[in-house]
Motif scaffolding. Structure first.
Motif, PDB file in Angstrom:
ATOM      1  N   ALA A   1      40.155  38.813  45.665  1.00 44.29           N
ATOM      2  CA  ALA A   1      40.624  40.479  44.826  1.00 44.29           C
ATOM      3  C   ALA A   1      40.739  39.446  43.637  1.00 44.29           C
ATOM      4  O   ALA A   1      40.030  40.375  42.598  1.00 44.29           O
ATOM      5  CB  ALA A   1      41.806  40.551  45.756  1.00 44.29           C
ATOM      6  N   LEU A   2      41.464  38.851  43.662  1.00 43.38           N
ATOM      7  CA  LEU A   2      41.628  37.802  41.892  1.00 43.38           C
ATOM      8  C   LEU A   2      40.665  37.557  41.405  1.00 43.38           C
ATOM      9  O   LEU A   2      39.819  37.587  39.538  1.00 43.38           O
ATOM     10  CB  LEU A   2      42.158  36.734  42.242  1.00 43.38           C
ATOM     11  CG  LEU A   2      43.495  36.673  42.723  1.00 43.38           C
ATOM     12  CD1 LEU A   2      44.521  35.269  42.979  1.00 43.38           C
ATOM     13  CD2 LEU A   2      44.661  37.080  41.511  1.00 43.38           C
ATOM     14  N   ARG A   3      39.053  37.356  41.837  1.00 41.19           N
ATOM     15  CA  ARG A   3      38.073  36.413  41.147  1.00 41.19           C
ATOM     16  C   ARG A   3      37.187  38.542  41.181  1.00 41.19           C
ATOM     17  O   ARG A   3      36.171  38.205  40.796  1.00 41.19           O
ATOM     18  CB  ARG A   3      37.351  36.120  42.084  1.00 41.19           C
ATOM     19  CG  ARG A   3      38.302  34.561  41.607  1.00 41.19           C
ATOM     20  CD  ARG A   3      37.826  33.383  43.197  1.00 41.19           C
ATOM     21  NE  ARG A   3      37.648  32.311  42.711  1.00 41.19           N
ATOM     22  CZ  ARG A   3      37.701  31.350  44.015  1.00 41.19           C
ATOM     23  NH1 ARG A   3      37.293  31.208  44.975  1.00 41.19           N
ATOM     24  NH2 ARG A   3      38.404  29.748  43.288  1.00 41.19           N
ATOM     25  N   LEU A   4      37.364  39.486  42.036  1.00 43.59           N
ATOM     26  CA  LEU A   4      36.013  40.199  41.822  1.00 43.59           C
ATOM     27  C   LEU A   4      36.410  40.678  40.122  1.00 43.59           C
ATOM     28  O   LEU A   4      35.522  41.416  39.227  1.00 43.59           O
ATOM     29  CB  LEU A   4      37.118  41.432  43.196  1.00 43.59           C
ATOM     30  CG  LEU A   4      35.570  42.142  43.478  1.00 43.59           C
ATOM     31  CD1 LEU A   4      34.120  42.205  43.141  1.00 43.59           C
ATOM     32  CD2 LEU A   4      37.040  43.804  43.953  1.00 43.59           C
ATOM     33  N   PRO A   5      37.088  41.067  39.442  1.00 44.97           N
ATOM     34  CA  PRO A   5      37.051  41.792  38.218  1.00 44.97           C
ATOM     35  C   PRO A   5      35.606  40.673  37.721  1.00 44.97           C
ATOM     36  O   PRO A   5      35.258  41.068  36.245  1.00 44.97           O
ATOM     37  CB  PRO A   5      38.783  41.660  37.755  1.00 44.97           C
ATOM     38  CG  PRO A   5      39.517  41.768  39.002  1.00 44.97           C
ATOM     39  CD  PRO A   5      39.047  40.473  39.687  1.00 44.97           C
ATOM     40  N   SER A   6      36.367  39.239  37.338  1.00 45.84           N
ATOM     41  CA  SER A   6      34.929  38.412  37.079  1.00 45.84           C
ATOM     42  C   SER A   6      33.970  38.637  37.496  1.00 45.84           C
ATOM     43  O   SER A   6      32.849  38.917  36.767  1.00 45.84           O
ATOM     44  CB  SER A   6      35.624  37.372  37.121  1.00 45.84           C
ATOM     45  OG  SER A   6      36.666  36.819  36.913  1.00 45.84           O
ATOM     46  N   VAL A   7      33.543  39.177  38.971  1.00 43.41           N
ATOM     47  CA  VAL A   7      32.290  38.813  39.086  1.00 43.41           C
ATOM     48  C   VAL A   7      31.843  40.214  39.089  1.00 43.41           C
ATOM     49  O   VAL A   7      30.346  40.812  38.314  1.00 43.41           O
ATOM     50  CB  VAL A   7      31.945  39.420  40.789  1.00 43.41           C
ATOM     51  CG1 VAL A   7      30.520  39.506  41.349  1.00 43.41           C
ATOM     52  CG2 VAL A   7      32.706  37.936  41.518  1.00 43.41           C
ATOM     53  N   LEU A   8      32.929  41.693  38.467  1.00 39.21           N
ATOM     54  CA  LEU A   8      32.180  43.007  37.906  1.00 39.21           C
ATOM     55  C   LEU A   8      31.749  42.829  36.551  1.00 39.21           C
ATOM     56  O   LEU A   8      30.829  42.937  36.001  1.00 39.21           O
ATOM     57  CB  LEU A   8      33.101  44.035  38.389  1.00 39.21           C
ATOM     58  CG  LEU A   8      33.668  44.082  39.397  1.00 39.21           C
ATOM     59  CD1 LEU A   8      34.394  45.262  39.528  1.00 39.21           C
ATOM     60  CD2 LEU A   8      32.746  44.659  40.151  1.00 39.21           C
ATOM     61  N   ALA A   9      32.790  41.976  35.665  1.00 36.69           N
ATOM     62  CA  ALA A   9      32.836  41.728  34.396  1.00 36.69           C
ATOM     63  C   ALA A   9      30.428  41.329  34.005  1.00 36.69           C
ATOM     64  O   ALA A   9      30.204  41.593  32.788  1.00 36.69           O
ATOM     65  CB  ALA A   9      33.405  40.640  33.813  1.00 36.69           C
ATOM     66  N   MET A  10      31.263  40.341  35.189  1.00 39.90           N
ATOM     67  CA  MET A  10      29.917  39.238  34.588  1.00 39.90           C
ATOM     68  C   MET A  10      28.254  39.720  34.852  1.00 39.90           C
ATOM     69  O   MET A  10      27.832  39.646  34.556  1.00 39.90           O
ATOM     70  CB  MET A  10      30.148  38.158  35.352  1.00 39.90           C
ATOM     71  CG  MET A  10      28.839  36.575  34.682  1.00 39.90           C
ATOM     72  SD  MET A  10      29.557  36.129  32.947  1.00 39.90           S
ATOM     73  CE  MET A  10      30.893  35.386  33.047  1.00 39.90           C
ATOM     74  N   ALA A  11      28.836  40.860  36.078  1.00 36.47           N
ATOM     75  CA  ALA A  11      27.847  42.040  36.129  1.00 36.47           C
ATOM     76  C   ALA A  11      27.480  42.955  34.931  1.00 36.47           C
ATOM     77  O   ALA A  11      26.065  42.924  34.958  1.00 36.47           O
ATOM     78  CB  ALA A  11      27.639  42.436  37.612  1.00 36.47           C
TER      79      ALA A  11
ATOM     80  N   ARG B   1      39.904  33.751  36.020  1.00 34.30           N
ATOM     81  CA  ARG B   1      39.971  33.892  34.082  1.00 34.30           C
ATOM     82  C   ARG B   1      39.458  34.408  33.383  1.00 34.30           C
ATOM     83  O   ARG B   1      38.261  35.500  33.942  1.00 34.30           O
ATOM     84  CB  ARG B   1      40.054  32.332  33.899  1.00 34.30           C
ATOM     85  CG  ARG B   1      40.965  31.628  34.413  1.00 34.30           C
ATOM     86  CD  ARG B   1      42.506  31.386  34.275  1.00 34.30           C
ATOM     87  NE  ARG B   1      42.810  31.050  33.425  1.00 34.30           N
ATOM     88  CZ  ARG B   1      43.579  30.692  32.408  1.00 34.30           C
ATOM     89  NH1 ARG B   1      44.825  31.334  33.715  1.00 34.30           N
ATOM     90  NH2 ARG B   1      44.301  30.451  31.614  1.00 34.30           N
ATOM     91  N   SER B   2      40.021  34.815  32.133  1.00 38.17           N
ATOM     92  CA  SER B   2      39.203  35.682  31.451  1.00 38.17           C
ATOM     93  C   SER B   2      37.846  35.626  30.714  1.00 38.17           C
ATOM     94  O   SER B   2      37.100  36.383  30.352  1.00 38.17           O
ATOM     95  CB  SER B   2      40.632  35.769  29.592  1.00 38.17           C
ATOM     96  OG  SER B   2      40.309  34.499  29.506  1.00 38.17           O
ATOM     97  N   TYR B   3      37.097  34.502  30.630  1.00 38.49           N
ATOM     98  CA  TYR B   3      35.980  34.158  30.007  1.00 38.49           C
ATOM     99  C   TYR B   3      34.909  35.395  30.636  1.00 38.49           C
ATOM    100  O   TYR B   3      34.158  35.582  29.975  1.00 38.49           O
ATOM    101  CB  TYR B   3      35.590  33.205  30.539  1.00 38.49           C
ATOM    102  CG  TYR B   3      36.921  31.813  30.037  1.00 38.49           C
ATOM    103  CD1 TYR B   3      37.294  31.885  29.393  1.00 38.49           C
ATOM    104  CD2 TYR B   3      37.080  31.036  31.219  1.00 38.49           C
ATOM    105  CE1 TYR B   3      38.428  30.980  28.462  1.00 38.49           C
ATOM    106  CE2 TYR B   3      37.912  30.360  31.392  1.00 38.49           C
ATOM    107  CZ  TYR B   3      38.745  29.727  29.655  1.00 38.49           C
ATOM    108  OH  TYR B   3      40.300  29.390  29.746  1.00 38.49           O
ATOM    109  N   ALA B   4      35.066  35.781  31.956  1.00 28.71           N
ATOM    110  CA  ALA B   4      33.761  37.206  31.936  1.00 28.71           C
ATOM    111  C   ALA B   4      33.993  37.766  31.548  1.00 28.71           C
ATOM    112  O   ALA B   4      32.803  38.026  31.068  1.00 28.71           O
ATOM    113  CB  ALA B   4      33.816  36.652  33.521  1.00 28.71           C
TER     114      ALA B   4
END
Length: 511
Positions: free
Chosen positions: A87-97, A138-141
């Motif tokens: 759950a914590l990392r999923l926003p980064s996966v979606l953002a990088m996609a 983290r915010s980088y993605a």
């Protein structure tokens, strides 16, 4: 004659150039998403996001204001989806996609056709650092996606300026600036692109850009102003460890930015091909400006009293490199195709051009595979084995146990919060040597007790965590804390080095 049936919406969607790179990044970023441990920066994200809104806002007044917008987003996200690693990392996966999708759209707009678009998007997915930060809370993605989106929206606005086209650009840049102020250095590349566009068109209508673009940037910068003001006050505490970059850093940053020197060199070669081969050289020049100028701006700014020159802070430039590399693949393909039209064996040359284009995709992929594994290994992000320590504590826990973790100038390791994240519900040792909790201190770190003897507690047992592997963990503590533990508990009963961290158990009953 009956008209042909319209294709199914799903078929039309799969025909879009941005879909396949986005799906590829979802697969790459989602692979074993919950396997690597949280590292200390991700623990900081969890610590901030899991607080009440009031506690979080008070925290940002003292530390980490530069990540405030991201923490607020994650506060809302975790309230809906929980605090698991996935759950914590999923926003980064979606953002990088999303970033991969905008890489493809940008390459399509600048170079035309599907070859550049799909090549650029897929090349972005093989960059080791892109997949690593797709798996990091983290915010980088998010910032990378926002800058990639802003690039595409800017190109659309340049073609036909108007409020409807500037509004999404402003929104994307506002997200980027609020997410990480350093990303606003991309304006240097964007300004060069706007001026190049004006010089090429020399159209009276396009002169509106001379006031529309600065106004759009000013509007987009508004959400970043409070972040910049608060962050500048906190920069000494948060950025003091970053060294001032020298001239050599400008070249070395490429390898660290991509996560592999070999991958960077392949991208550099493809960029040069896009710039020198016949085709859309002005488009390639625009992307080169977007990729290089922000890095130079941050490098120059870092020559002052505070340095910001860090690879992950510059990750937002990689989409421009990927779109440019896609243009390089297209330039090679079109050059061979043009030769095929002039030759007597066009089919063979076209096949050779297709094979060459595929090879240009395969080379960076092969170069990236070893690094993909190393940067995403279970323990690659951190030397602190939080989960291993938490498992041992949970296995031997008794109600009333205490936990002593590094404080003061060793708080950066986030050992206490990191272990607490992995402890199961119901296993909550009381904190030792802590005067105020992190929430009470309105900080990421607890306040250390000035008198160790007063803050030992009355527990029968204390779990002790120290940095480093050692057979004598008490020697790794400040003198007053070591004396207090020796006087109440004696020598540790069990000492377990875990690789970068040592866990020990002290028991009054076995003195």
């Amino acid at each position: 004659m009956r008209p042909a049936a319209a294709p199914h919406p799903a078929i039309r969607l799969l025909g879009q150039v941005w879909v396949w790179p986005a799906l590829a990044m979802l697969c790459v970023g989602g692979y074993r998403l919950g396997t690597p441990q949280l590292w200390r920066d991700e623990v900081a994200t969890w610590s901030a996001a899991s607080r009440s809104l009031g506690d979080l806002l008070r925290l940002l007044q003292h530390i980490d204001a530069s990540n405030g917008a991201y923490y607020l987003l994650m506060h809302a996200w975790t309230a809906l989806f929980g605090e698991s690693m996935i759950a914590l990392r999923l926003p980064s996966v979606l953002a990088m996609a999303g970033a991969a999708a905008f890489v493809a759209l940008t390459a399509e707009r600048l170079f035309g056709g599907r070859v550049a678009a799909i090549s650029g998007g897929l090349l972005f997915t093989v960059v080791p650092m892109a997949s690593r930060y797709a798996q990091e809370a983290r915010s980088y993605a998010l910032v990378t996606c926002a800058v990639a989106a802003a690039t595409w929206f800017l190109l659309r606005a340049l073609e036909r300026p108007g409020l409807r086209r500037w509004a999404p650009y402003c929104a994307a840049m506002a997200v980027a600036g609020a997410g990480h102020v350093i990303s606003f250095s991309t304006v240097a590349g964007q300004l060069a692109v706007v001026l190049l566009h004006l010089w090429r068109t020399r159209d009276a209508v396009q002169r509106r850009l001379l006031w529309q673009y600065p106004l759009a940037v000013a509007v987009a910068a508004l959400p970043a102003v409070p972040v910049l003001v608060l962050g500048s006050r906190q920069s000494g505490r948060q950025l003091g460890w970053i060294t001032t970059p020298g001239l050599g850093s400008l070249w070395r940053v490429g390898a660290s930015l991509f996560g592999s020197a070999n991958v960077f060199h392949v991208f550099l070669l493809l960029a040069l091909l896009a710039l020198v081969l016949p085709g859309r050289r002005p488009s390639a020049l625009q992307l080169a400006l977007l990729a290089v100028l922000p890095v130079l701006v941050v490098w120059l700014a870092s020559r002052g009293s505070t340095s910001y020159f860090l690879d992950r802070y510059l990750l937002f430039t990689v989409p421009a490199w990927a779109s440019l590399a896609g243009g390089g693949v297209r330039a090679v393909y079109t050059t061979v195709a043009a030769a095929a039209r002039r030759s007597r064996t066009p089919r063979q040359l076209r096949a050779a051009g297709l094979l060459l284009a595929v090879g240009l995709l395969a080379v960076p992929t092969a170069a990236a595979l070893p690094k993909q594994s190393s940067v995403r290994h279970a323990d690659s992000h951190s030397e602190e084995p939080y989960r291993a320590a938490a498992d041992l504590i949970a296995a031997g826990y008794r109600p009333g146990d205490g936990l002593a973790a590094p404080l003061g100038d060793q708080s950066w390791a986030m050992l206490g919060p990191g272990v607490s994240y992995y402890l199961p519900a119901g296993v909550r040792p009381y904190p030792v040597f802590v005067e105020r909790s992190a929430e009470q201190a309105e900080d990421l770190f607890p306040t250390e007790c000035p008198q160790a003897e007063r803050c030992v507690g009355e527990g029968q047992r204390i779990w002790l965590l120290v940095l480093g592997d050692t057979a004598e963990p008490l020697t790794a503590l400040p003198d007053d804390q070591a004396r207090a533990l020796r006087s109440h508990y004696g020598a540790p009963d069990r000492v377990t080095p875990l690789g970068g961290v040592t866990l020990a158990l002290l028991d009054r009953t076995t003195r």
